[in-house]
Design an enzyme around this catalytic site. Structure first.
Site, mmCIF file in Angstrom:
data_model
loop_
_atom_site.group_PDB
_atom_site.id
_atom_site.type_symbol
_atom_site.label_atom_id
_atom_site.label_comp_id
_atom_site.label_asym_id
_atom_site.label_seq_id
_atom_site.Cartn_x
_atom_site.Cartn_y
_atom_site.Cartn_z
ATOM 1 N N TYR A 50 0.846 -1.209 0.000
ATOM 2 C CA TYR A 50 0.000 0.000 0.000
ATOM 3 C C TYR A 50 0.875 1.249 0.000
ATOM 4 C CZ TYR A 50 -4.964 -0.930 0.157
ATOM 5 O OH TYR A 50 -6.239 -1.228 -0.194
ATOM 6 N N GLU A 52 -0.687 4.855 -0.722
ATOM 7 C CA GLU A 52 -1.441 6.065 -1.060
ATOM 8 C C GLU A 52 -0.573 7.308 -0.866
ATOM 9 O OE1 GLU A 52 -3.510 3.632 0.440
ATOM 10 O OE2 GLU A 52 -5.604 4.202 0.070
ATOM 11 N N ASP A 195 -5.826 13.058 -25.757
ATOM 12 C CA ASP A 195 -5.908 11.677 -25.258
ATOM 13 C C ASP A 195 -5.250 10.812 -26.320
ATOM 14 O OD1 ASP A 195 -6.567 9.082 -24.702
ATOM 15 O OD2 ASP A 195 -8.633 9.504 -24.093
ATOM 16 N N THR A 221 -3.341 5.644 -22.176
ATOM 17 C CA THR A 221 -3.191 4.327 -21.558
ATOM 18 C C THR A 221 -1.778 3.873 -21.879
ATOM 19 O OG1 THR A 221 -4.131 3.339 -23.550
ATOM 20 C CG2 THR A 221 -5.611 3.608 -21.677
ATOM 21 N N LYS A 224 -1.458 -0.011 -25.193
ATOM 22 C CA LYS A 224 -1.799 -0.140 -26.614
ATOM 23 C C LYS A 224 -0.493 -0.100 -27.431
ATOM 24 C CE LYS A 224 -6.488 1.552 -25.940
ATOM 25 N NZ LYS A 224 -6.720 2.402 -24.760
ATOM 26 N N ARG A 230 -1.591 -2.896 -18.594
ATOM 27 C CA ARG A 230 -2.755 -2.000 -18.563
ATOM 28 C C ARG A 230 -2.451 -0.900 -17.541
ATOM 29 N NH1 ARG A 230 -5.892 -4.932 -21.586
ATOM 30 N NH2 ARG A 230 -7.418 -3.277 -21.716
#
Ligand code: DSN
Length: 443
Positions: A50, A52, A195, A221, A224, A230
């Site tokens: 974790y 954050e 984008d 992203t 691709k 991902r």
């Protein structure tokens, strides 16, 4: 103990997916084959942690190593795209885009993006998406030649004074007019966001113009053409920092704690860093340029064989087949028939589609994954021939009018195509052909 012993069911399914890929050609424009190194980072123990917050400012202890990984990913993203700021935490493209809205818009503001049936993305204000419910969404279109209608973009921008304008799409085959739209955005004082999810790898390779000099923010992203895991990135350009020196800070706050995400996926961040490291190598430039050469050759091969393409060609990694000469809503027939023949593509709307997004009239076909396997122009000739043969076989199938009729008709279609000797022949030719082009991390 490895997966084969601890969970043979999942192990076998992964093996089955590997075999499906070996036997066929992945030609969905938004997919690719990652390297073994990307997968090694993605499958690492980093998934347990974790963290954050951001490097040096975390809500959890024990993040000394995670900070170094995230900083490395940030530095590589900045270098790859030529920008002064990057956030590497977005889980994927839609959360990245949502964070951009949170950073620069208030609910109720007007936003503008490319219409979804014209190739635009659902998160740019399409009517079923939350972005059209919390903002006033205005869509621009492409002209009948497939190019973005810049005159309409200007008219709509002047009339509606949007707070934010998107340039980027999921099914657009021409170079994005970043420079032209930036002038319009500047004229109306809008934030201009590129984008580049589809073309990120092409931008790094120099095979598509970079939006960096023209926009304030870039989202993408990472899975691709960039060929990573991902994931998503948000970057602020020099122009963006000039417009608002706090923009990077606002983006960070919007991703966490302001947005839709919790703890960063650290295994994903490490794998993104690996993919960016690969993309910074000279051979990636060759890869990106070959994607476009292959796509152009594929377009030529298809058109020579009588297949109609949106915009009659391509400037990037994909072509969009227009199946309306034989009736509306027929994308599903070509998608499913190609699937049975061993070529994976996806049905897609075409500009001014006479049908619906679920039964669209086109199909997207892309070259990023087959280029990763080492295929070149010579192979595109063969592939265009297979695709054209399958397109010819489905010419007489028409989409019925009602939902009930469609279900029955598609069942019959599938069983007829599955038993078609031509399809079986093409399938075995493709599976034999694929053996010469190993897939990284599989063969
Ligand atoms: N689903 C992606 C694509 O296939 O283009 C866009 O989000």
């Amino acid at each position: 103990m490895n997966l084969e012993q601890t969970d043979p069911k999942i192990y076998e399914l992964i093996e089955a997916e590997k075999q499906r890929r070996r036997d066929g050609l992945e030609m969905i424009p938004s997919e690719n084959h990652t390297s073994p190194s990307v997968l090694e980072a993605l499958g690492s123990i980093l998934t347990d942690k974790y963290s954050e917050g951001y490097p040096g400012k975390r809500y959890y202890g024990g993040n000394q190593v995670i900070d170094r990984i995230e900083n490395l990913a940030i530095e590589r993203a900045k270098q790859a795209f030529g920008v002064p700021f990057a956030n590497v935490q977005p889980y994927s493209g839609s959360p990245a885009n949502f964070a951009v809205y949170l950073a620069v818009c208030n609910f109720g503001d007007t936003i503008m993006g490319q219409n979804l049936p014209d190739g635009g993305h659902i998160s740019h204000g399409w009517k079923v998406n939350i972005t059209s419910k919390i903002f006033k969404s205005v869509s621009y279109h492409v002209k009948s030649d497939g190019y973005i209608d810049l005159e309409e973009v200007r008219n709509l921008a002047v009339e509606n004074k949007p707070k934010l304008i998107w340039c980027g799409a999921t099914a657009y085959v021409r170079e994005f007019p970043f420079e032209e739209i930036s002038k319009i955005a500047d004229e109306v004082g809008a934030y201009f966001v590129a984008d580049i999810a589809h073309i990120a790898g092409l931008v790094i390779a120099g095979a598509h113009k970079s939006p960096a000099p023209f926009v304030h923010i870039i989202t993408t992203t990472t899975h691709k053409t960039l060929r990573g895991p991902r994931g998503g990135l948000i970057m602020v350009t020099e122009k963006g920092l000039k417009k608002d020196a706090e923009l990077g800070e606002k983006i960070n706050k919007a991703v966490f704690p302001g947005g839709v995400q919790g703890g960063p996926h650290n295994h994903q961040t490490a794998a993104i860093a690996v993919a960016l490291g690969e993309a910074l190598k000279p051979e990636f430039k060759e890869y990106g340029k070959q994607i476009v050469k292959n796509s152009k050759k594929l377009a030529e091969g298809l058109m020579e064989r009588g297949v109609k393409l949106v915009s009659n060609g391509t400037d990037n990694h994909m072509v969009v087949v227009d199946l309306t000469p034989d009736g509306p809503g027929r994308g599903v027939f070509l998608q499913d028939a190609l699937d049975m023949a061993g070529i994976t593509v996806n049905k897609n709307t075409i500009p001014a589609d006479p049908s619906t997004p679920f039964y669209p009239s086109g199909v997207r076909i892309g070259t990023p994954a087959i280029t990763t396997r080492g295929m070149k122009e010579k192979e595109m000739e063969l592939i265009s021939d297979w695709i054209a043969r399958v397109a010819d076989l489905i010419k007489n199938y028409k989409l019925p009018g009602t939902k009930e009729e469609r279900i029955e008709y598609l069942k019959r279609f599938k069983s007829e195509i599955e038993n078609n000797d031509q399809i079986k022949k093409i399938k075995s030719e493709i599976s034999e052909f694929g053996k010469n082009f190993p897939i990284p991390a599989i063969n």
